[in-house]
Write a protein that holds these residues in place. Structure first.
Motif, PDB file in Angstrom:
ATOM      1  N   ILE A   1     -14.606  -5.128  -8.494  1.00 30.94           N
ATOM      2  CA  ILE A   1     -15.854  -4.383  -8.671  1.00 30.94           C
ATOM      3  C   ILE A   1     -16.410  -3.974  -7.316  1.00 30.94           C
ATOM      4  O   ILE A   1     -16.458  -4.781  -6.378  1.00 30.94           O
ATOM      5  N   ALA A   2     -16.838  -2.717  -7.229  1.00 29.08           N
ATOM      6  CA  ALA A   2     -17.460  -2.193  -6.007  1.00 29.08           C
ATOM      7  C   ALA A   2     -18.955  -1.997  -6.240  1.00 29.08           C
ATOM      8  O   ALA A   2     -19.390  -1.716  -7.363  1.00 29.08           O
ATOM      9  N   ASP A   3     -19.736  -2.183  -5.185  1.00 30.20           N
ATOM     10  CA  ASP A   3     -21.192  -1.960  -5.234  1.00 30.20           C
ATOM     11  C   ASP A   3     -21.879  -2.817  -6.295  1.00 30.20           C
ATOM     12  O   ASP A   3     -22.918  -2.438  -6.838  1.00 30.20           O
ATOM     13  N   ARG A   4     -21.254  -3.939  -6.651  1.00 33.73           N
ATOM     14  CA  ARG A   4     -21.821  -4.897  -7.606  1.00 33.73           C
ATOM     15  C   ARG A   4     -22.043  -4.333  -9.014  1.00 33.73           C
ATOM     16  O   ARG A   4     -22.766  -4.921  -9.810  1.00 33.73           O
ATOM     17  N   GLN A   5     -21.403  -3.178  -9.324  1.00 33.66           N
ATOM     18  CA  GLN A   5     -21.661  -2.602 -10.640  1.00 33.66           C
ATOM     19  C   GLN A   5     -20.523  -1.766 -11.199  1.00 33.66           C
ATOM     20  O   GLN A   5     -20.456  -1.559 -12.415  1.00 33.66           O
ATOM     21  N   LYS A   6     -19.587  -1.316 -10.387  1.00 34.96           N
ATOM     22  CA  LYS A   6     -18.585  -0.382 -10.867  1.00 34.96           C
ATOM     23  C   LYS A   6     -17.188  -0.992 -10.732  1.00 34.96           C
ATOM     24  O   LYS A   6     -16.776  -1.377  -9.636  1.00 34.96           O
ATOM     25  N   THR A   7     -16.452  -1.058 -11.865  1.00 30.47           N
ATOM     26  CA  THR A   7     -15.075  -1.544 -11.823  1.00 30.47           C
ATOM     27  C   THR A   7     -14.172  -0.436 -11.285  1.00 30.47           C
ATOM     28  O   THR A   7     -14.063   0.641 -11.886  1.00 30.47           O
ATOM     29  N   VAL A   8     -13.511  -0.701 -10.158  1.00 28.00           N
ATOM     30  CA  VAL A   8     -12.652   0.314  -9.536  1.00 28.00           C
ATOM     31  C   VAL A   8     -11.165  -0.006  -9.701  1.00 28.00           C
ATOM     32  O   VAL A   8     -10.324   0.877  -9.580  1.00 28.00           O
TER      33      VAL A   8
ATOM     34  N   GLU B   1       0.847  -1.199   0.000  1.00 24.71           N
ATOM     35  CA  GLU B   1       0.000   0.000   0.000  1.00 24.71           C
ATOM     36  C   GLU B   1       0.877   1.243   0.000  1.00 24.71           C
ATOM     37  O   GLU B   1       1.866   1.336   0.721  1.00 24.71           O
ATOM     38  N   GLY B   2       0.504   2.198  -0.840  1.00 26.20           N
ATOM     39  CA  GLY B   2       1.257   3.438  -0.922  1.00 26.20           C
ATOM     40  C   GLY B   2       2.509   3.346  -1.768  1.00 26.20           C
ATOM     41  O   GLY B   2       3.219   4.329  -1.934  1.00 26.20           O
ATOM     42  N   GLU B   3       2.809   2.156  -2.304  1.00 21.21           N
ATOM     43  CA  GLU B   3       4.010   1.979  -3.110  1.00 21.21           C
ATOM     44  C   GLU B   3       3.666   1.355  -4.458  1.00 21.21           C
ATOM     45  O   GLU B   3       4.251   0.361  -4.880  1.00 21.21           O
ATOM     46  N   GLY B   4       2.661   1.942  -5.116  1.00 20.27           N
ATOM     47  CA  GLY B   4       2.304   1.482  -6.443  1.00 20.27           C
ATOM     48  C   GLY B   4       1.250   0.400  -6.489  1.00 20.27           C
ATOM     49  O   GLY B   4       0.971  -0.141  -7.558  1.00 20.27           O
ATOM     50  N   ALA B   5       0.653   0.071  -5.360  1.00 23.92           N
ATOM     51  CA  ALA B   5      -0.398  -0.939  -5.353  1.00 23.92           C
ATOM     52  C   ALA B   5      -1.625  -0.401  -6.086  1.00 23.92           C
ATOM     53  O   ALA B   5      -2.036   0.748  -5.863  1.00 23.92           O
ATOM     54  N   PRO B   6      -2.243  -1.198  -6.964  1.00 21.24           N
ATOM     55  CA  PRO B   6      -3.470  -0.746  -7.640  1.00 21.24           C
ATOM     56  C   PRO B   6      -4.567  -0.442  -6.625  1.00 21.24           C
ATOM     57  O   PRO B   6      -4.895  -1.276  -5.771  1.00 21.24           O
ATOM     58  N   THR B   7      -5.132   0.756  -6.705  1.00 23.39           N
ATOM     59  CA  THR B   7      -6.125   1.211  -5.723  1.00 23.39           C
ATOM     60  C   THR B   7      -7.313   1.814  -6.443  1.00 23.39           C
ATOM     61  O   THR B   7      -7.161   2.492  -7.464  1.00 23.39           O
ATOM     62  N   GLY B   8      -8.510   1.540  -5.915  1.00 27.01           N
ATOM     63  CA  GLY B   8      -9.718   2.123  -6.466  1.00 27.01           C
ATOM     64  C   GLY B   8     -10.841   2.041  -5.442  1.00 27.01           C
ATOM     65  O   GLY B   8     -11.068   0.978  -4.850  1.00 27.01           O
ATOM     66  N   GLY B   9     -11.534   3.170  -5.224  1.00 27.54           N
ATOM     67  CA  GLY B   9     -12.580   3.172  -4.210  1.00 27.54           C
ATOM     68  C   GLY B   9     -11.996   2.797  -2.853  1.00 27.54           C
ATOM     69  O   GLY B   9     -10.896   3.227  -2.491  1.00 27.54           O
ATOM     70  N   PRO B  10     -12.663   1.927  -2.105  1.00 25.26           N
ATOM     71  CA  PRO B  10     -12.155   1.532  -0.783  1.00 25.26           C
ATOM     72  C   PRO B  10     -11.160   0.365  -0.854  1.00 25.26           C
ATOM     73  O   PRO B  10     -10.717  -0.126   0.192  1.00 25.26           O
TER      74      PRO B  10
ATOM     75  N   PRO C   1     -14.717  -1.161   6.300  1.00 21.54           N
ATOM     76  CA  PRO C   1     -14.930  -2.536   6.759  1.00 21.54           C
ATOM     77  C   PRO C   1     -16.233  -3.160   6.275  1.00 21.54           C
ATOM     78  O   PRO C   1     -16.403  -4.370   6.357  1.00 21.54           O
ATOM     79  N   GLU C   2     -17.139  -2.347   5.735  1.00 21.37           N
ATOM     80  CA  GLU C   2     -18.405  -2.903   5.251  1.00 21.37           C
ATOM     81  C   GLU C   2     -18.435  -3.054   3.733  1.00 21.37           C
ATOM     82  O   GLU C   2     -19.408  -3.576   3.191  1.00 21.37           O
ATOM     83  N   ALA C   3     -17.384  -2.606   3.052  1.00 24.52           N
ATOM     84  CA  ALA C   3     -17.347  -2.719   1.601  1.00 24.52           C
ATOM     85  C   ALA C   3     -17.089  -4.171   1.195  1.00 24.52           C
ATOM     86  O   ALA C   3     -16.258  -4.858   1.791  1.00 24.52           O
ATOM     87  N   VAL C   4     -17.818  -4.626   0.193  1.00 28.26           N
ATOM     88  CA  VAL C   4     -17.705  -6.016  -0.273  1.00 28.26           C
ATOM     89  C   VAL C   4     -17.222  -6.005  -1.736  1.00 28.26           C
ATOM     90  O   VAL C   4     -17.963  -5.590  -2.626  1.00 28.26           O
ATOM     91  N   PRO C   5     -15.993  -6.476  -1.997  1.00 26.39           N
ATOM     92  CA  PRO C   5     -15.494  -6.487  -3.379  1.00 26.39           C
ATOM     93  C   PRO C   5     -15.940  -7.743  -4.124  1.00 26.39           C
ATOM     94  O   PRO C   5     -16.091  -8.814  -3.541  1.00 26.39           O
ATOM     95  N   GLU C   6     -16.165  -7.587  -5.412  1.00 21.02           N
ATOM     96  CA  GLU C   6     -16.394  -8.733  -6.295  1.00 21.02           C
ATOM     97  C   GLU C   6     -15.248  -8.769  -7.304  1.00 21.02           C
ATOM     98  O   GLU C   6     -14.712  -7.725  -7.688  1.00 21.02           O
ATOM     99  N   CYS C   7     -14.867  -9.961  -7.719  1.00 19.47           N
ATOM    100  CA  CYS C   7     -13.753 -10.121  -8.654  1.00 19.47           C
ATOM    101  C   CYS C   7     -14.218 -10.804  -9.932  1.00 19.47           C
ATOM    102  O   CYS C   7     -15.022 -11.744  -9.886  1.00 19.47           O
ATOM    103  N   THR C   8     -13.708 -10.327 -11.040  1.00 18.39           N
ATOM    104  CA  THR C   8     -13.949 -10.959 -12.331  1.00 18.39           C
ATOM    105  C   THR C   8     -12.603 -11.245 -12.985  1.00 18.39           C
ATOM    106  O   THR C   8     -11.716 -10.386 -12.993  1.00 18.39           O
ATOM    107  N   LEU C   9     -12.448 -12.450 -13.519  1.00 20.38           N
ATOM    108  CA  LEU C   9     -11.244 -12.832 -14.252  1.00 20.38           C
ATOM    109  C   LEU C   9     -11.589 -13.021 -15.724  1.00 20.38           C
ATOM    110  O   LEU C   9     -12.551 -13.720 -16.055  1.00 20.38           O
ATOM    111  N   HIS C  10     -10.832 -12.376 -16.592  1.00 18.54           N
ATOM    112  CA  HIS C  10     -10.960 -12.576 -18.034  1.00 18.54           C
ATOM    113  C   HIS C  10      -9.845 -13.513 -18.485  1.00 18.54           C
ATOM    114  O   HIS C  10      -8.665 -13.281 -18.166  1.00 18.54           O
TER     115      HIS C  10
END
Length: 422
Positions: free
Chosen positions: A379-386, A274-283, A318-327
């Motif tokens: 994906i955050a909020d089940r709809q937005k790729t962050v 974290e803080g050293e180039g880690a991909p970050t988006g939303g929470p 702590p309440e955010a729930v991430p979803e993952c998609t693999l292509h």
């Protein structure tokens, strides 16, 4: 005798060096050009070697290239720009001569290396067909017997009596390829020139090359940056790098090495801070990604073992729930499939931790023996790729050992699912 036991090309210790700033390949025409350049520099008061002071004297285009080609083979030649592909083909076509080494060939060689190669611009298409046929050593009657097929395949019927200098680049390619393919040379050499033609003609040309080599009597050398075309046409591929042969063998392996997919140990584990180039988006912050085949040796991926991809994600909420998609993509970038925890993960309970994981398990007997890449979307909020990471992994799968007596080839398919048979 098996037709493939007959060697039609033998390349031994091939070297080619060019002196920078100098024209010359051993031919009179190039020596005249060099003399004119020297005269021009003298007239403008430029020292004869001034243009060479900041440059190395020579550059090696080929270094100790050696391989054999057998009758009936279709061999791909791939590599980055500057790897030496075109230089090699020009030597094989006797357009230029090697600095060192030998090339032994059996049979007529027809080359299509550049737009309009072998075409005289002042002659009509009809006249060029007969000219090229004569150069290949064919009689007038042999050319006449093939003439209608050549014109029909090229699609240049309406312009066959027009001077070639008025042809478009695509028309020159179509006519040039048709002449080279239909006048039945023992060895057909085709460079990236086909990329100039339209898509439908490229498909026709590839089908024709496959037909030419399928009888086992003619040989094709095919150079292209289109990996799909190379895979569809060539069982064997030679990979050149910096003028050297670095691989000669199965096409899928050659392409994997060309695209950098062969180092599986280096590309099956990735982590960030974290803080050293880690991909970050939303929470969310992507911290770690790992791909393993539990039933295989470390760093090895086999088709008969399940693949597990584990994603470790940090979260500030702590309440955010991430979803993952693999292509899933093939080594040439063809999109094959996608899998998402959003649709197939069920209800997820992550607790209150600031680090959570998602694991995707792909069953055994799903992948073919070839190279693949994976893209990751968080994906955050089940709809937005962050967060999106392309080329998260590049993995080459190998086939586990098979019982003796079974077929040892690789099916030409993206996937090899383990369907049940009874």
């Amino acid at each position: 005798m098996d037709s493939k036991a007959i060697k039609v090309l033998e390349i031994t210790g091939l070297h080619k060096e060019y002196r920078l700033g100098k024209i010359g390949t051993g031919s009179l025409a190039y020596e005249i050009q060099e003399a004119l350049q020297r005269k021009g520099r003298k007239e403008h008061g430029v020292p004869d070697d001034a243009h060479k002071l900041s440059l190395p004297r020579t550059i090696s285009a080929l270094q100790d290239v050696r391989f054999d080609v057998y009758r009936g083979e279709t061999v791909g030649i791939i590599g980055n720009n500057g790897a030496g592909k075109s230089t090699l083909l020009k030597i094989l076509s006797r357009i230029t001569v090697p600095t060192l080494g030998t090339v032994k060939s059996k049979g007529r060689i027809a080359s299509l290396l550049e737009v309009g190669t072998g075409m005289h611009p002042e002659l009509s298409g009809r006249e060029n067909i007969f000219l090229n046929g004569a150069i290949l050593g064919m009689s007038k009657k042999e050319i006449e017997n093939k003439f209608d097929e050549i014109v029909s395949f090229s699609g240049c019927h309406d312009f066959i009596d027009t001077p070639v200098k008025r042809y478009s680049s695509g028309m020159k390619v179509r006519l040039g390829f048709s002449v080279a393919a239909f006048l039945e040379p023992e060895i057909l050499i085709v460079d990236e020139v086909l990329a100039v033609g339209d898509a439908s003609f490229q498909q026709k040309a590839i089908a024709k090359m496959r037909e030419v080599s399928s009888g086992g009597l003619r040989t094709v050398l095919f150079v292209s940056h289109n990996m799909t075309a190379v895979k569809s046409l060539c069982p064997r591929t030679i990979l050149l790098k910096a003028g050297q042969v670095v691989f000669d063998g199965d096409t899928d392996v050659a392409i994997a090495r060309y695209l950098g997919y062969d180092n599986t140990e280096a590309c099956s584990l990735r982590f960030w801070k974290e803080g050293e180039g880690a991909p970050t988006g939303g929470p969310f912050t992507l911290l770690r990604a790992e791909a393993i085949c539990k039933d295989s040796a470390p760093g090895t991926f086999t088709t008969n073992s399940p693949l597990e991809i584990t994603i470790t994600i940090g979260r500030s909420d702590p309440e955010a729930v991430p979803e993952c998609t693999l292509h899933l993509l093939d080594s040439d970038g063809t999109f094959i499939a996608a899998g998402s925890s959003l649709y197939f993960g069920g209800e997820v309970v992550d607790g209150q931790g600031d680090t959570i994981t998602r694991t995707c398990r792909i069953p055994s007997h799903f992948f073919n023996q070839r190279a693949y890449s994976f893209n990751l979307l968080i994906i955050a909020d089940r709809q937005k790729t962050v967060i999106r990471v392309d080329d998260l992994f590049r993995i080459s799968f190998i086939t586990a050992s098979r019982p003796q007596g079974t077929w040892m080839g690789t099916p030409a398919s993206y996937l090899l699912p383990g369907w049940e048979w009874k």
